[in-house]
Design an enzyme around this catalytic site. Structure first.
Site, PDB file in Angstrom:
ATOM      1  N   ASP A 294      14.986  -0.409   0.343  1.00  0.00           N
ATOM      2  CA  ASP A 294      15.789  -0.710   1.753  1.00  0.00           C
ATOM      3  C   ASP A 294      16.803  -1.754   1.491  1.00  0.00           C
ATOM      4  O   ASP A 294      17.866  -1.521   0.615  1.00  0.00           O
ATOM      5  CB  ASP A 294      14.652  -1.343   2.546  1.00  0.00           C
ATOM      6  CG  ASP A 294      15.362  -1.351   4.117  1.00  0.00           C
ATOM      7  OD1 ASP A 294      15.778  -0.545   4.603  1.00  0.00           O
ATOM      8  OD2 ASP A 294      15.087  -2.457   4.606  1.00  0.00           O
TER       9      ASP A 294
ATOM     10  N   LYS B 188       0.644  -1.217   0.105  1.00  0.00           N
ATOM     11  CA  LYS B 188       0.109   0.017   0.021  1.00  0.00           C
ATOM     12  C   LYS B 188       0.723   1.425   0.139  1.00  0.00           C
ATOM     13  O   LYS B 188       0.336   2.476  -0.291  1.00  0.00           O
ATOM     14  CB  LYS B 188      -0.927  -0.026   1.217  1.00  0.00           C
ATOM     15  CG  LYS B 188      -1.744  -1.142   1.394  1.00  0.00           C
ATOM     16  CD  LYS B 188      -2.409  -1.305   2.906  1.00  0.00           C
ATOM     17  CE  LYS B 188      -2.885  -2.515   3.196  1.00  0.00           C
ATOM     18  NZ  LYS B 188      -3.500  -2.582   4.575  1.00  0.00           N
ATOM     19  N   GLY B 189       2.200   1.298   0.459  1.00  0.00           N
ATOM     20  CA  GLY B 189       3.141   2.261   0.603  1.00  0.00           C
ATOM     21  C   GLY B 189       3.147   3.449  -0.486  1.00  0.00           C
ATOM     22  O   GLY B 189       3.522   4.502  -0.367  1.00  0.00           O
TER      23      GLY B 189
ATOM     24  N   PHE C 282      14.061   4.104  10.515  1.00  0.00           N
ATOM     25  CA  PHE C 282      12.750   3.719  10.108  1.00  0.00           C
ATOM     26  C   PHE C 282      11.920   4.986  10.136  1.00  0.00           C
ATOM     27  O   PHE C 282      11.758   5.617  10.951  1.00  0.00           O
ATOM     28  CB  PHE C 282      12.183   2.616  11.198  1.00  0.00           C
ATOM     29  CG  PHE C 282      10.922   2.289  10.623  1.00  0.00           C
ATOM     30  CD1 PHE C 282      10.879   0.871   9.694  1.00  0.00           C
ATOM     31  CD2 PHE C 282       9.825   2.607  10.817  1.00  0.00           C
ATOM     32  CE1 PHE C 282       9.879   0.306   9.324  1.00  0.00           C
ATOM     33  CE2 PHE C 282       8.532   1.810  10.601  1.00  0.00           C
ATOM     34  CZ  PHE C 282       8.622   0.754   9.649  1.00  0.00           C
ATOM     35  N   VAL C 283      11.035   5.142   8.700  1.00  0.00           N
ATOM     36  CA  VAL C 283      10.323   6.280   8.469  1.00  0.00           C
ATOM     37  C   VAL C 283       8.938   6.014   8.240  1.00  0.00           C
ATOM     38  O   VAL C 283       8.439   4.818   7.903  1.00  0.00           O
ATOM     39  CB  VAL C 283      10.970   7.106   7.504  1.00  0.00           C
ATOM     40  CG1 VAL C 283      12.331   7.756   7.527  1.00  0.00           C
ATOM     41  CG2 VAL C 283      10.956   6.251   6.147  1.00  0.00           C
TER      42      VAL C 283
ATOM     43  N   ASP D   2       3.836   3.117   6.493  1.00  0.00           N
ATOM     44  CA  ASP D   2       3.217   2.822   7.613  1.00  0.00           C
ATOM     45  C   ASP D   2       4.345   2.197   8.828  1.00  0.00           C
ATOM     46  O   ASP D   2       5.341   1.466   8.612  1.00  0.00           O
ATOM     47  CB  ASP D   2       2.388   1.826   7.561  1.00  0.00           C
ATOM     48  CG  ASP D   2       2.969   0.265   7.291  1.00  0.00           C
ATOM     49  OD1 ASP D   2       3.614   0.408   6.425  1.00  0.00           O
ATOM     50  OD2 ASP D   2       2.519  -0.487   7.949  1.00  0.00           O
TER      51      ASP D   2
ATOM     52  N   ARG E 161       0.248   6.284   7.547  1.00  0.00           N
ATOM     53  CA  ARG E 161       0.275   6.519   6.223  1.00  0.00           C
ATOM     54  C   ARG E 161      -0.022   7.770   5.635  1.00  0.00           C
ATOM     55  O   ARG E 161       0.149   8.326   4.716  1.00  0.00           O
ATOM     56  CB  ARG E 161      -0.467   5.347   5.466  1.00  0.00           C
ATOM     57  CG  ARG E 161      -0.030   4.028   5.551  1.00  0.00           C
ATOM     58  CD  ARG E 161      -0.705   3.028   4.637  1.00  0.00           C
ATOM     59  NE  ARG E 161      -0.657   1.824   4.874  1.00  0.00           N
ATOM     60  CZ  ARG E 161       0.609   0.870   4.840  1.00  0.00           C
ATOM     61  NH1 ARG E 161       1.335   1.122   4.028  1.00  0.00           N
ATOM     62  NH2 ARG E 161       0.638  -0.378   5.102  1.00  0.00           N
TER      63      ARG E 161
ATOM     64  N   GLU F 115       7.568   2.544  -6.004  1.00  0.00           N
ATOM     65  CA  GLU F 115       7.669   2.155  -4.713  1.00  0.00           C
ATOM     66  C   GLU F 115       7.706   3.468  -3.913  1.00  0.00           C
ATOM     67  O   GLU F 115       8.199   4.516  -4.247  1.00  0.00           O
ATOM     68  CB  GLU F 115       8.901   1.189  -4.500  1.00  0.00           C
ATOM     69  CG  GLU F 115       8.551  -0.037  -4.542  1.00  0.00           C
ATOM     70  CD  GLU F 115       8.164  -0.547  -3.123  1.00  0.00           C
ATOM     71  OE1 GLU F 115       7.020   0.270  -2.711  1.00  0.00           O
ATOM     72  OE2 GLU F 115       8.526  -1.475  -2.476  1.00  0.00           O
ATOM     73  N   ASP F 116       7.389   3.306  -2.475  1.00  0.00           N
ATOM     74  CA  ASP F 116       7.725   4.272  -1.342  1.00  0.00           C
ATOM     75  C   ASP F 116       9.043   4.244  -1.216  1.00  0.00           C
ATOM     76  O   ASP F 116       9.593   5.441  -0.950  1.00  0.00           O
ATOM     77  CB  ASP F 116       6.731   3.944  -0.233  1.00  0.00           C
ATOM     78  CG  ASP F 116       6.836   2.347   0.219  1.00  0.00           C
ATOM     79  OD1 ASP F 116       7.510   1.635  -0.198  1.00  0.00           O
ATOM     80  OD2 ASP F 116       6.181   2.316   1.260  1.00  0.00           O
TER      81      ASP F 116
HETATM   82  P1  IMP Z   1      13.080  -4.019   0.528  1.00  0.00           P
HETATM   83  O1  IMP Z   1      12.696  -5.173  -0.155  1.00  0.00           O
HETATM   84  O2  IMP Z   1      13.928  -4.506   1.744  1.00  0.00           O
HETATM   85  O3  IMP Z   1      13.840  -3.020  -0.228  1.00  0.00           O
HETATM   86  O4  IMP Z   1      11.708  -3.372   1.339  1.00  0.00           O
HETATM   87  C1  IMP Z   1      11.206  -2.365   0.667  1.00  0.00           C
HETATM   88  C2  IMP Z   1       9.739  -2.491   1.605  1.00  0.00           C
HETATM   89  O5  IMP Z   1      10.047  -2.369   3.132  1.00  0.00           O
HETATM   90  C3  IMP Z   1       8.979  -1.097   1.234  1.00  0.00           C
HETATM   91  O6  IMP Z   1       8.029  -1.171   0.243  1.00  0.00           O
HETATM   92  C4  IMP Z   1       8.439  -0.724   2.645  1.00  0.00           C
HETATM   93  O7  IMP Z   1       7.178  -1.526   2.639  1.00  0.00           O
HETATM   94  C5  IMP Z   1       9.233  -1.431   3.759  1.00  0.00           C
HETATM   95  N1  IMP Z   1       9.863  -0.543   4.450  1.00  0.00           N
HETATM   96  C6  IMP Z   1      11.227  -0.524   4.144  1.00  0.00           C
HETATM   97  N2  IMP Z   1      11.759   0.623   5.133  1.00  0.00           N
HETATM   98  C7  IMP Z   1      10.869   1.151   5.572  1.00  0.00           C
HETATM   99  C8  IMP Z   1      10.787   2.532   6.567  1.00  0.00           C
HETATM  100  O8  IMP Z   1      11.664   2.727   7.044  1.00  0.00           O
HETATM  101  N3  IMP Z   1       9.333   2.397   6.770  1.00  0.00           N
HETATM  102  C9  IMP Z   1       8.453   1.908   6.394  1.00  0.00           C
HETATM  103  N4  IMP Z   1       8.463   1.008   5.628  1.00  0.00           N
HETATM  104  C10 IMP Z   1       9.773   0.426   5.219  1.00  0.00           C
HETATM  105 MG    MG Z   2       6.081  -1.329   0.703  1.00  0.00          MG
END
Ligand code: IMP
Ligand code: MG
Length: 183
Positions: A106, A45-46, A155-156, A162, A168, A102-103
């Protein structure tokens, strides 16, 4: 005015507005070709707040769709796996120039996995766009094509992001006070 659970604002409204304007101009330019069929693919949903603002600033024709994936369990820890909870259902995927929205990136697992997945499904092209990038957290070698802003390893929440489904709707990206966490 900030929420009482927010310790500090990391990316404010004005900066977000400037970012979405810049990225929309880049997308307008890169997908201007009449032979391209731009499909913005939001990851639920981000991404919804970012994607809503971004698409309003595009001047080229655009279609939208969504997928839902989960890579995070509850709270602030990643499970390391990507599960598809809602797939892209389109018979014409081979005619689509997909831009995944994407939001935040990470570990890089979500965008890396989805890029491979959609390419294997036959998309004409696949590129990626993220509002936030935490490069210091990368576990797989992946660089998005469009990045709003790099942020430190914190963490944001807000602007779509969220913590346990909360925060959100905040109009900025911020860091929570310690009292707001319960894991
Ligand atoms: P990745 O697959 O590790 O790159 O993670 C991406 C997903 O992790 C994002 O779409 C978010 O849903 C979640 N995520 C990563 N860091 C944060 C954060 O700081 N706050 C909230 N959600 C996060
Ligand atoms: Mg996400």
């Amino acid at each position: 005015m900030t929420n009482k659970d927010v310790k500090k604002i990391l990316v404010g409204k004005a900066e977000i507005d400037a970012i979405t304007t810049r990225i929309a101009e880049e997308i307008d330019r890169d997908y201007a070709d009449n032979n391209k069929k731009l499909l913005l693919l939001g990851i639920l949903k981000g991404s919804v707040v970012f994607m809503g603002d971004l698409m309003k600033k595009l001047t080229i024709p655009v279609e939208i769709d969504f997928m839902k994936v989960s890579s995070y369990g509850a709270g602030t820890k990643s499970s390391g796996h990507v599960n598809i909870l809602l797939d892209l259902q389109r018979p014409d995927i081979n005619t689509c120039d997909i831009l995944i929205v994407e939001d935040i990136i990470d570990s890089g697992r979500t965008l890396s996995y989805l890029t491979d997945y959609l390419t294997l499904k036959g998309a004409k092209s696949v590129r990626t766009c993220t509002l936030l990038d935490k490069p210091s957290r990368r576990e797989v070698d992946f660089n998005p094509d469009y990045v709003g802003v790099e942020i430190p390893d914190e963490f944001v929440v807000g602007y779509g992001l969220d913590y346990n489904e909360k925060y959100r709707a905040l109009p900025y990206v911020g860091v929570l006070e310690p009292h707001a966490y319960n894991d």
